[in-house]
Design a protein around this motif. Structure first.
Motif, PDB file in Angstrom:
ATOM      1  N   ARG A   7      -4.837  -2.236 -15.515  1.00  0.00           N
ATOM      2  CA  ARG A   7      -3.822  -1.058 -15.524  1.00  0.00           C
ATOM      3  C   ARG A   7      -4.491  -0.092 -15.756  1.00  0.00           C
ATOM      4  O   ARG A   7      -3.923   1.164 -15.060  1.00  0.00           O
ATOM      5  N   THR A  27      -4.847   1.210 -11.802  1.00  0.00           N
ATOM      6  CA  THR A  27      -3.752   1.660 -11.446  1.00  0.00           C
ATOM      7  C   THR A  27      -2.895   2.779 -11.971  1.00  0.00           C
ATOM      8  O   THR A  27      -1.887   3.141 -11.508  1.00  0.00           O
ATOM      9  N   THR A  37       2.073  -2.288 -12.460  1.00  0.00           N
ATOM     10  CA  THR A  37       1.490  -2.270 -10.961  1.00  0.00           C
ATOM     11  C   THR A  37       0.241  -3.062 -11.274  1.00  0.00           C
ATOM     12  O   THR A  37      -0.266  -4.074 -10.696  1.00  0.00           O
ATOM     13  N   GLY A  38      -0.539  -2.920 -12.538  1.00  0.00           N
ATOM     14  CA  GLY A  38      -1.666  -3.549 -12.922  1.00  0.00           C
ATOM     15  C   GLY A  38      -1.416  -5.177 -13.095  1.00  0.00           C
ATOM     16  O   GLY A  38      -2.301  -5.837 -12.857  1.00  0.00           O
ATOM     17  N   TYR A  70      -1.031  -7.050  -9.978  1.00  0.00           N
ATOM     18  CA  TYR A  70      -2.271  -7.390  -9.248  1.00  0.00           C
ATOM     19  C   TYR A  70      -3.050  -8.497  -9.949  1.00  0.00           C
ATOM     20  O   TYR A  70      -3.633  -9.379  -9.258  1.00  0.00           O
ATOM     21  N   TRP A 105      -7.693  -6.657  -4.499  1.00  0.00           N
ATOM     22  CA  TRP A 105      -7.429  -5.043  -4.656  1.00  0.00           C
ATOM     23  C   TRP A 105      -7.917  -4.578  -3.507  1.00  0.00           C
ATOM     24  O   TRP A 105      -7.086  -3.692  -2.759  1.00  0.00           O
ATOM     25  N   GLY A 107      -4.474  -3.182  -1.293  1.00  0.00           N
ATOM     26  CA  GLY A 107      -3.981  -1.957  -2.055  1.00  0.00           C
ATOM     27  C   GLY A 107      -2.996  -0.920  -1.557  1.00  0.00           C
ATOM     28  O   GLY A 107      -2.604  -0.960  -0.238  1.00  0.00           O
ATOM     29  N   SER A 108      -2.387  -0.380  -2.479  1.00  0.00           N
ATOM     30  CA  SER A 108      -1.124   0.347  -2.290  1.00  0.00           C
ATOM     31  C   SER A 108      -1.421   1.755  -1.473  1.00  0.00           C
ATOM     32  O   SER A 108      -2.400   2.168  -1.487  1.00  0.00           O
ATOM     33  N   GLU A 118       3.043  10.176 -10.563  1.00  0.00           N
ATOM     34  CA  GLU A 118       2.378   8.989 -10.484  1.00  0.00           C
ATOM     35  C   GLU A 118       1.647   9.122  -8.976  1.00  0.00           C
ATOM     36  O   GLU A 118       0.579   8.787  -8.629  1.00  0.00           O
ATOM     37  N   GLN A 139      -2.125   9.359  -7.689  1.00  0.00           N
ATOM     38  CA  GLN A 139      -2.952   8.473  -6.751  1.00  0.00           C
ATOM     39  C   GLN A 139      -3.362   9.117  -5.385  1.00  0.00           C
ATOM     40  O   GLN A 139      -4.349   8.660  -4.940  1.00  0.00           O
TER      41      GLN A 139
END
Length: 272
Positions: A26, A29, A34-35, A38, A71, A75-76, A88, A92
């Motif tokens: 968490r 991210t 989202t956390g 993963y 990860w 990853g995003s 957000e 990022q």
């Protein structure tokens, strides 16, 4: 004849360390959903391949290494600067400009307590490289953003210590509140850009309730919670904080959590 103590089975070892993986995911991210996504993907991968637990690592290190394999591989993607719209997404995008693996190293060390050799095993590289990443991370994260922070803490000594830490980082402290009602009044009088809150307050009121009321009135802003019982907030059964410090805390933990949270402009409302 004395029997050798039996080691916990693999599922027990994973369960014991899962709350800390979720806390880390968490913070990495900046978002609970989202956390947890993963963390869940890590568990699903472990159902297929558990070799990482036979590599000589401690169970916690093995679990975190499995997470990092997920990860790194999924990853995003990060949007271009001119395509960034949501808070957000902007966060990022800023994070993508930091040196690779620095945030991971900083969180692993300051929040989860891993040493440089452990970090190297989890994310790859050598212990010296991990140490270098920590040095870079502290500089990049601390210098990235300054803000106005409100502290909700009923123990005077702890409140003064936290205040000194965040002011040394260059932030301004709008004030210190000891109860839910004091916190709401302070936030109305001098709206903060970030809140650092204890869970259990002086009059038995809840720091979570205080934060919920403030966010409802003032809108989203980064929150860092402090608690002596982090496992109580990491059950997965209700909305939970993305940024969580365990008491007793270290100066570096506060610095890291505050710096990480400052990158994220939205915080989910919690349920007390």
């Amino acid at each position: 004849m004395t029997e050798t103590p039996r080691q916990p089975d693999l599922s027990t070892q994973i369960a014991e360390n899962l709350p800390y993986l979720r806390r880390y995911a968490r913070a990495l991210t900046g978002n609970q959903q989202t956390g947890d996504h993963y963390a869940l993907a890590t568990l699903e991968a472990l159902l297929e391949d558990q070799d990482v637990f036979n590599s000589g690592l401690t169970p916690k290190s093995a679990l975190f290494q499995a997470f990092h394999q997920i990860w790194i591989s999924s990853g995003s993607p990060v949007a271009e600067a001119d395509a960034v719209t949501s808070p957000e997404a902007r966060a990022q995008w800023r994070l993508a400009n930091l040196t690779k693996n620095t945030r991971e190293a900083l969180l692993l060390h300051s929040i989860e307590g891993f040493r440089a050799p452990d970090i190297a095993q989890i994310i790859g590289g050598t212990a010296d490289e991990a140490t270098a990443l920590l040095t870079i991370a502290r500089t990049e994260m601390t210098n990235s953003i300054r803000g106005r922070i409100m502290i909700i803490e009923d123990e005077a000594i702890i409140a003064m210590d936290i205040r000194a830490i965040v002011e040394d980082m260059g932030h301004d402290v709008t004030g210190i509140a000891r109860t839910r009602d004091e916190a709401v009044k302070l936030a109305r009088r001098d709206p903060p850009e970030m809140i650092l809150a204890d869970i259990q307050l002086a009059d038995k009121s809840s720091g979570i309730d205080a934060v919920n009321l403030i966010l409802k009135e003032l809108g989203d802003r980064p929150i860092v919670f402090i608690t002596a019982f982090p496992e109580r907030l990491l059950t997965g059964e209700r909305p939970e904080p993305a940024f969580l410090i365990t008491k007793p805390y270290s100066e570096e933990q506060v610095q890291s959590a505050v710096s990480q949270a400052m990158f994220f402009a939205s915080t989910e409302t919690l349920q007390g």
